[in-house]
Scaffold this motif. Structure first.
Motif, PDB file in Angstrom:
ATOM      1  N   MET A 146      24.938  22.345  51.033  1.00  0.00           N
ATOM      2  CA  MET A 146      25.588  22.353  49.725  1.00  0.00           C
ATOM      3  C   MET A 146      25.354  23.671  48.986  1.00  0.00           C
ATOM      4  O   MET A 146      26.124  24.027  48.094  1.00  0.00           O
ATOM      5  CB  MET A 146      25.073  21.182  48.882  1.00  0.00           C
ATOM      6  CG  MET A 146      25.540  19.828  49.387  1.00  0.00           C
ATOM      7  SD  MET A 146      24.629  18.424  48.669  1.00  0.00           S
ATOM      8  CE  MET A 146      25.076  18.566  46.945  1.00  0.00           C
ATOM      9  N   ASN A 147      24.319  24.404  49.381  1.00  0.00           N
ATOM     10  CA  ASN A 147      23.999  25.675  48.736  1.00  0.00           C
ATOM     11  C   ASN A 147      24.582  26.885  49.465  1.00  0.00           C
ATOM     12  O   ASN A 147      24.243  28.021  49.150  1.00  0.00           O
ATOM     13  CB  ASN A 147      22.484  25.840  48.615  1.00  0.00           C
ATOM     14  CG  ASN A 147      21.901  24.950  47.535  1.00  0.00           C
ATOM     15  OD1 ASN A 147      22.504  24.776  46.477  1.00  0.00           O
ATOM     16  ND2 ASN A 147      20.739  24.361  47.802  1.00  0.00           N
ATOM     17  N   THR A 148      25.448  26.629  50.446  1.00  0.00           N
ATOM     18  CA  THR A 148      26.125  27.734  51.141  1.00  0.00           C
ATOM     19  C   THR A 148      27.402  28.085  50.357  1.00  0.00           C
ATOM     20  O   THR A 148      27.390  28.087  49.135  1.00  0.00           O
ATOM     21  CB  THR A 148      26.448  27.333  52.595  1.00  0.00           C
ATOM     22  OG1 THR A 148      27.277  26.153  52.592  1.00  0.00           O
ATOM     23  CG2 THR A 148      25.166  27.037  53.376  1.00  0.00           C
ATOM     24  N   TRP A 149      28.489  28.344  51.027  1.00  0.00           N
ATOM     25  CA  TRP A 149      29.730  28.737  50.360  1.00  0.00           C
ATOM     26  C   TRP A 149      30.235  27.687  49.383  1.00  0.00           C
ATOM     27  O   TRP A 149      30.954  27.994  48.433  1.00  0.00           O
ATOM     28  CB  TRP A 149      30.815  29.049  51.396  1.00  0.00           C
ATOM     29  CG  TRP A 149      31.151  27.911  52.319  1.00  0.00           C
ATOM     30  CD1 TRP A 149      30.584  27.638  53.523  1.00  0.00           C
ATOM     31  CD2 TRP A 149      32.157  26.915  52.122  1.00  0.00           C
ATOM     32  NE1 TRP A 149      31.145  26.535  54.088  1.00  0.00           N
ATOM     33  CE2 TRP A 149      32.124  26.064  53.256  1.00  0.00           C
ATOM     34  CE3 TRP A 149      33.075  26.654  51.112  1.00  0.00           C
ATOM     35  CZ2 TRP A 149      32.959  24.977  53.407  1.00  0.00           C
ATOM     36  CZ3 TRP A 149      33.921  25.551  51.247  1.00  0.00           C
ATOM     37  CH2 TRP A 149      33.863  24.735  52.384  1.00  0.00           C
ATOM     38  N   MET A 150      29.837  26.449  49.597  1.00  0.00           N
ATOM     39  CA  MET A 150      30.308  25.358  48.728  1.00  0.00           C
ATOM     40  C   MET A 150      29.768  25.484  47.305  1.00  0.00           C
ATOM     41  O   MET A 150      30.414  25.038  46.348  1.00  0.00           O
ATOM     42  CB  MET A 150      29.888  24.009  49.317  1.00  0.00           C
ATOM     43  CG  MET A 150      30.372  23.796  50.739  1.00  0.00           C
ATOM     44  SD  MET A 150      29.586  22.378  51.489  1.00  0.00           S
ATOM     45  CE  MET A 150      30.132  22.558  53.189  1.00  0.00           C
ATOM     46  N   ALA A 151      28.585  26.083  47.167  1.00  0.00           N
ATOM     47  CA  ALA A 151      27.966  26.195  45.841  1.00  0.00           C
ATOM     48  C   ALA A 151      28.789  27.064  44.896  1.00  0.00           C
ATOM     49  O   ALA A 151      28.703  26.918  43.677  1.00  0.00           O
ATOM     50  CB  ALA A 151      26.552  26.758  45.983  1.00  0.00           C
ATOM     51  N   LYS A 152      29.575  27.974  45.452  1.00  0.00           N
ATOM     52  CA  LYS A 152      30.372  28.885  44.627  1.00  0.00           C
ATOM     53  C   LYS A 152      31.612  28.214  44.033  1.00  0.00           C
ATOM     54  O   LYS A 152      32.278  28.784  43.172  1.00  0.00           O
ATOM     55  CB  LYS A 152      30.803  30.093  45.463  1.00  0.00           C
ATOM     56  CG  LYS A 152      29.627  30.887  46.041  1.00  0.00           C
ATOM     57  CD  LYS A 152      30.112  32.000  46.956  1.00  0.00           C
ATOM     58  CE  LYS A 152      28.931  32.730  47.590  1.00  0.00           C
ATOM     59  NZ  LYS A 152      29.388  33.791  48.527  1.00  0.00           N
ATOM     60  N   MET A 153      31.908  26.989  44.476  1.00  0.00           N
ATOM     61  CA  MET A 153      33.139  26.327  44.032  1.00  0.00           C
ATOM     62  C   MET A 153      32.932  25.501  42.763  1.00  0.00           C
ATOM     63  O   MET A 153      33.894  24.973  42.200  1.00  0.00           O
ATOM     64  CB  MET A 153      33.659  25.430  45.145  1.00  0.00           C
ATOM     65  CG  MET A 153      34.022  26.160  46.427  1.00  0.00           C
ATOM     66  SD  MET A 153      34.743  25.068  47.666  1.00  0.00           S
ATOM     67  CE  MET A 153      36.280  24.590  46.882  1.00  0.00           C
ATOM     68  N   GLU A 154      31.691  25.351  42.325  1.00  0.00           N
ATOM     69  CA  GLU A 154      31.353  24.592  41.114  1.00  0.00           C
ATOM     70  C   GLU A 154      31.977  23.196  41.163  1.00  0.00           C
ATOM     71  O   GLU A 154      31.827  22.495  42.152  1.00  0.00           O
ATOM     72  CB  GLU A 154      31.776  25.387  39.871  1.00  0.00           C
ATOM     73  CG  GLU A 154      31.065  26.734  39.776  1.00  0.00           C
ATOM     74  CD  GLU A 154      31.484  27.534  38.573  1.00  0.00           C
ATOM     75  OE1 GLU A 154      32.531  27.242  37.972  1.00  0.00           O
ATOM     76  OE2 GLU A 154      30.737  28.471  38.222  1.00  0.00           O
ATOM     77  N   ASP A 155      32.723  22.781  40.102  1.00  0.00           N
ATOM     78  CA  ASP A 155      33.239  21.419  40.113  1.00  0.00           C
ATOM     79  C   ASP A 155      34.541  21.274  40.902  1.00  0.00           C
ATOM     80  O   ASP A 155      35.199  20.230  40.856  1.00  0.00           O
ATOM     81  CB  ASP A 155      33.423  20.877  38.693  1.00  0.00           C
ATOM     82  CG  ASP A 155      34.480  21.658  37.906  1.00  0.00           C
ATOM     83  OD1 ASP A 155      34.982  22.673  38.441  1.00  0.00           O
ATOM     84  OD2 ASP A 155      34.790  21.243  36.778  1.00  0.00           O
ATOM     85  N   ASN A 156      34.920  22.317  41.643  1.00  0.00           N
ATOM     86  CA  ASN A 156      36.023  22.192  42.597  1.00  0.00           C
ATOM     87  C   ASN A 156      35.527  21.646  43.929  1.00  0.00           C
ATOM     88  O   ASN A 156      36.269  21.595  44.911  1.00  0.00           O
ATOM     89  CB  ASN A 156      36.703  23.545  42.833  1.00  0.00           C
ATOM     90  CG  ASN A 156      37.600  23.926  41.679  1.00  0.00           C
ATOM     91  OD1 ASN A 156      38.268  23.081  41.101  1.00  0.00           O
ATOM     92  ND2 ASN A 156      37.592  25.206  41.331  1.00  0.00           N
ATOM     93  N   CYS A 157      34.265  21.263  43.976  1.00  0.00           N
ATOM     94  CA  CYS A 157      33.642  20.792  45.206  1.00  0.00           C
ATOM     95  C   CYS A 157      32.677  19.659  44.851  1.00  0.00           C
ATOM     96  O   CYS A 157      31.727  19.863  44.099  1.00  0.00           O
ATOM     97  CB  CYS A 157      32.914  21.945  45.878  1.00  0.00           C
ATOM     98  SG  CYS A 157      32.075  21.516  47.398  1.00  0.00           S
ATOM     99  N   LEU A 158      32.923  18.450  45.378  1.00  0.00           N
ATOM    100  CA  LEU A 158      32.092  17.290  45.074  1.00  0.00           C
ATOM    101  C   LEU A 158      31.601  16.637  46.360  1.00  0.00           C
ATOM    102  O   LEU A 158      32.251  16.743  47.409  1.00  0.00           O
ATOM    103  CB  LEU A 158      32.894  16.266  44.263  1.00  0.00           C
ATOM    104  CG  LEU A 158      33.429  16.738  42.905  1.00  0.00           C
ATOM    105  CD1 LEU A 158      34.348  15.678  42.312  1.00  0.00           C
ATOM    106  CD2 LEU A 158      32.285  17.048  41.957  1.00  0.00           C
ATOM    107  N   PHE A 159      30.474  15.964  46.277  1.00  0.00           N
ATOM    108  CA  PHE A 159      29.874  15.307  47.437  1.00  0.00           C
ATOM    109  C   PHE A 159      29.686  13.830  47.119  1.00  0.00           C
ATOM    110  O   PHE A 159      28.970  13.479  46.174  1.00  0.00           O
ATOM    111  CB  PHE A 159      28.536  15.964  47.784  1.00  0.00           C
ATOM    112  CG  PHE A 159      28.659  17.412  48.150  1.00  0.00           C
ATOM    113  CD1 PHE A 159      28.800  17.802  49.472  1.00  0.00           C
ATOM    114  CD2 PHE A 159      28.667  18.392  47.165  1.00  0.00           C
ATOM    115  CE1 PHE A 159      28.943  19.137  49.806  1.00  0.00           C
ATOM    116  CE2 PHE A 159      28.794  19.734  47.495  1.00  0.00           C
ATOM    117  CZ  PHE A 159      28.941  20.114  48.817  1.00  0.00           C
ATOM    118  N   ILE A 160      30.328  12.973  47.914  1.00  0.00           N
ATOM    119  CA  ILE A 160      30.289  11.542  47.633  1.00  0.00           C
ATOM    120  C   ILE A 160      30.160  10.735  48.924  1.00  0.00           C
ATOM    121  O   ILE A 160      30.269  11.266  50.029  1.00  0.00           O
ATOM    122  CB  ILE A 160      31.581  11.074  46.909  1.00  0.00           C
ATOM    123  CG1 ILE A 160      32.785  11.176  47.870  1.00  0.00           C
ATOM    124  CG2 ILE A 160      31.832  11.878  45.638  1.00  0.00           C
ATOM    125  CD1 ILE A 160      34.033  10.480  47.376  1.00  0.00           C
TER     126      ILE A 160
END
Length: 415
Positions: A357-371
């Motif tokens: 989650m702290n790789t490229w996904m972290a740069k997307m802020e709330d455009n990226c969610l984990f559920i």
């Protein structure tokens, strides 16, 4: 159309065949074969063996080399296997030669997907779309499919030697069948055009609500998420292409109503003819104001699946829309913990979920969610983000509309 259907009552054993090439290494080929096996099982086949071969490119005559084809033949004969499925689309020439050598039913990835779509189609709309795609697939392969019908239906073209009363264009049965199929395709296209007009009218009559579409690779949990949000019972199961017809529901989060659609899942090498036939179904995606791109984060190839979905969206004219990446199935995520003395470079497979989650996904802020839709993990955060995004879109589009402040008591299905 029953050309490709494998019913569960007639389940057959099958072997799978794929190539390892310069552009597709062994790991990726094995991953694709696993997906092909899932497709075969979804269609009702029992996969008993997988064959691979290293080649620069597919053999234009038999797909695999002569020695590998003999190896497959020996296995098929000894084990009484009824079907061989290839991971790439085969030409009519390849199918004819392979079938002649193996003497069993030959399917390719495209015909297998068409088979599943034929099984899944429930409405007249979906059945018409599938039938049109099947005919498009069959047309260039009529030489193989109808060789037993290749005989003169008339005279010899009006020249010498023709029988009295039978002189004419000399149309072969193959040409007649081709003409019949082209006529049927024209009829199906007309039916789809009429349905498309009805669907377009329905969309116009839905009022001034923001439209949100669930998109993603097949079997990533879109229908499960749809059921949670809309409190409905959209069919969902752990099989590929569980959803064919687009389902639209009115969803309300707090005081905010919007339309949510669940669309057919995408897949690697989705047949072009199928995409073309299902374009009207995918209109919900093209006309959506916001896309929720659902991803199965537990799948080892989820990043490639994201690329495939993005490419398919671009192909159907749905690229460039506001989009939120929804990484689903975090409850099923696994990783391989490296031993302390293992000095090999770390890969994605060695990362914990938190590290990933702290790789490229972290740069997307709330455009990226984990559920986890199944376990209902992080659903409140998910609803909050969707609410804020839909509200912003609504205020932007309808600045003087008091629609947001109306009270709604229940969700309802939108025809």
């Amino acid at each position: 159309m029953k050309e490709f259907v494998i019913s569960e009552a007639q389940a057959e054993t099958a072997v799978l065949v794929a190539l390892i090439t310069q552009s597709q290494d062994e790991r990726k080929t094995n991953e694709y074969l696993d997906e092909l096996a899932f497709l075969a099982e979804t269609a009702g086949a029992d996969v008993v063996k997988k064959f691979t071969q290293r080649l620069d490119m597919a053999n234009s005559v038999t797909y695999v080399g002569k020695g590998k084809l003999q190896e497959i033949k020996d296995y098929v004969t000894e084990n009484e296997v009824g079907m061989v499925i290839f991971d790439d689309e085969l030409s009519a020439k390849q199918i004819r030669n392979i079938e002649g050598e193996l003497q069993v039913k030959i399917l390719d990835r495209t015909s297998l997907i068409l088979d599943i779509f034929a099984m899944r189609a429930q409405t007249a709309h979906a059945k018409t779309q599938v039938e049109l795609a099947q005919y498009k697939y069959m047309l260039p392969r009529l030489t193989r499919l109808w060789t037993h019908l290749e005989r003169q239906g008339g005279g010899s073209g009006g020249g010498k030697g023709g029988s009295v009363g039978l002189r004419g264009p000399g149309e072969t049965q193959l040409e007649m069948d081709r003409r019949i199929i082209l006529g049927r395709m024209s009829l199906l296209k007309g039916q789809l055009a009429d349905i498309d007009k009805q669907k377009a009218t329905q969309r116009k009559n839905r009022g001034s609500m923001i439209r949100v579409a669930l998109v993603g690779y097949t079997n990533v949990g879109k229908s499960t998420l749809m059921n949670l949000l809309s409190k409905s019972d959209v069919f969902a199961e752990n099989k590929l292409f569980a959803t064919l017809d687009t389902t639209v529901r009115k969803v309300i989060i707090e005081n905010l109503p919007f339309l949510l659609s669940d669309t057919v899942g995408f897949i690697r090498k989705l047949p072009t003819d199928l995409v073309e036939s299902f374009k009207s179904t995918l209109d919900e995606v093209r006309e959506a104001d916001l896309l929720l791109h659902v991803v199965d984060i537990s799948h080892p190839g989820f990043e490639e699946q994201i690329e495939i979905v993005n490419k398919t969206l671009a192909d159907i004219g749905g690229a460039g829309k506001p989009c939120i990446l929804i990484f689903n199935k975090i409850d099923a995520y696994t990783y391989v913990e490296k031993a302390p003395d293992d000095l090999t470079p770390r890969t994605k497979d060695n990362l914990t979920l938190e590290e990933l989650m702290n790789t490229w996904m972290a740069k997307m802020e709330d455009n990226c969610l984990f559920i986890s839709a199944r376990e209902k993990v992080n659903m409140e955060e998910f609803k909050s983000v969707v609410y804020n995004r839909v509200k912003a879109l609504h205020v932007q589009r309808f600045p003087y509309n008091d629609f947001l402040y109306q009270t709604y008591d229940k969700d309802e299905e939108i025809e």
